[in-house]
Enzyme design. Structure first.
Site, PDB file in Angstrom:
ATOM      1  CE1 TYR A  36      -4.535  -2.724   4.517  1.00  0.00           C
ATOM      2  CE2 TYR A  36      -3.812  -0.700   4.226  1.00  0.00           C
ATOM      3  CZ  TYR A  36      -4.089  -1.653   3.800  1.00  0.00           C
ATOM      4  OH  TYR A  36      -4.427  -2.358   2.916  1.00  0.00           O
ATOM      5  CB  SER A  88      -0.863   0.338   1.259  1.00  0.00           C
ATOM      6  OG  SER A  88      -1.803   1.076   1.304  1.00  0.00           O
TER       7      SER A  88
END
Length: 240
Positions: A148, A135
Site C-alpha cells: 500500500y 496518503s
C-alpha cells in the site's frame, strides 16, 4: 475552483472518504458520478440521487469498462480516490501475491490509466482538475503495509510529474494526503482516526482553493518532521 455545476467522476465513492466527498460535492452544486464494487452500497448511493457505475478498478478490464461507460461526456474533475489495502507481512507468513497485484493496480495503475483516458476531455474545459488521493504513508512508509505504501508513493511521484507536464493547461493536478481515517479499510487499525466527513471537507477545501498539495490532519505534522529530518520521519513511521 468553483465547484458549482462541475461534472465530477469520483472513484471509490460508495463508502468511507469517497461517500462523504460525494455528498459534500453534491451539496455544493456539483454533478457527481461515483464508482464502486459493492452493489448494495452503490444502490444506497443511487437512492441518495447519485449516478453510480459498478467498476472493479483492480484490473485493466474494469478500468476500460469505466471509461467506456463514461463515454463522451464532459468532465471537469476526476478524483482518483478508490484504493485497496493488502496485508503483506512476511513475519506472519507468505503474502498473497495476487492480492498484492490487485492492490497495485487499483491504487496506482488505475489512476494513471484513468488520467490518460480522460485528460483530453478535461483539457476542453475552461478549468479542470485531477485529484489524486494518496496518503501520509507516501511520505514515510509503515512496516505493516509495504505494498500500500509503495503504491501511494508511486502515485505521489506521478502526481508531481503530471502537474509539471500540464503546466499552462486548464488542468490542475491536486494531491491530497489523508492520515488514518475512520473507514472500513482501517477498522483493524488501533491508531487515532480522523472522521471521514472531516477528511472529505478538507479535500473539498483543497479543490476550491486550487492547492497543489493538501496535507490533512496529522499528515501536517509528519510533513513538518520530514522537512527537518527525512530519516527521523521514516524511523517514526516504520514502527507501525
Amino acid at each position: 475552483m468553483d465547484i458549482k455545476d462541475k461534472s465530477v467522476l469520483l472513484t471509490g465513492g460508495s463508502a468511507g472518504i469517497g461517500r462523504e466527498l460525494a455528498r459534500q460535492l453534491k451539496a455544493k452544486g456539483a454533478t457527481v458520478v461515483i464508482t464502486g464494487r459493492n452493489r448494495d452500497r452503490l444502490d444506497f448511493m443511487r437512492a441518495e440521487g447519485f449516478e453510480a457505475i459498478e467498476a472493479d478498478l483492480s484490473n485493466a478490464k474494469g478500468v476500460d469498462a469505466l471509461v467506456a461507460a463514461w463515454g463522451n461526456r464532459a468532465i471537469d474533475i476526476l478524483i482518483n480516490n478508490a484504493g485497496q489495502l493488502v496485508d503483506h507481512d512476511f513475519r506472519k507468513g507468505p503474502p498473497d501475491s495476487d492480492a498484492a497485484d490487485a492492490c497495485i493496480y487499483a491504487n496506482l495503475n488505475a489512476p494513471i490509466r484513468l488520467a490518460s483516458a480522460l485528460i483530453p476531455a478535461l483539457a476542453k474545459r475552461p478549468e479542470a482538475a485531477i485529484v489524486n488521493v494518496t496518503s501520509g504513508l507516501a511520505i514515510a512508509p509503515s512496516t505493516r503495509t509495504p505494498v500500500y505504501c509503495a503504491t501511494k508513493a508511486g502515485l505521489r511521484s506521478y502526481s508531481l510529474t503530471l502537474r509539471e507536464q500540464l503546466k499552462g493547461t486548464a488542468i490542475r493536478v491536486i494531491e491530497v494526503l489523508p492520515p488514518v481515517v475512520d473507514t472500513q479499510m482501517n477498522a483493524d487499525n488501533a491508531m487515532s482516526k480522523m472522521p471521514a466527513p472531516e477528511c472529505a471537507a478538507q479535500i473539498v477545501d483543497a479543490i476550491e482553493s486550487g492547492s497543489d498539495e493538501a496535507n490533512i490532519g496529522q499528515v501536517k505534522l509528519l510533513r513538518a518532521v520530514y522537512s527537518i529530518s527525512p530519516a527521523l520521519a521514516r524511523r517514526i513511521m516504520l514502527r507501525f
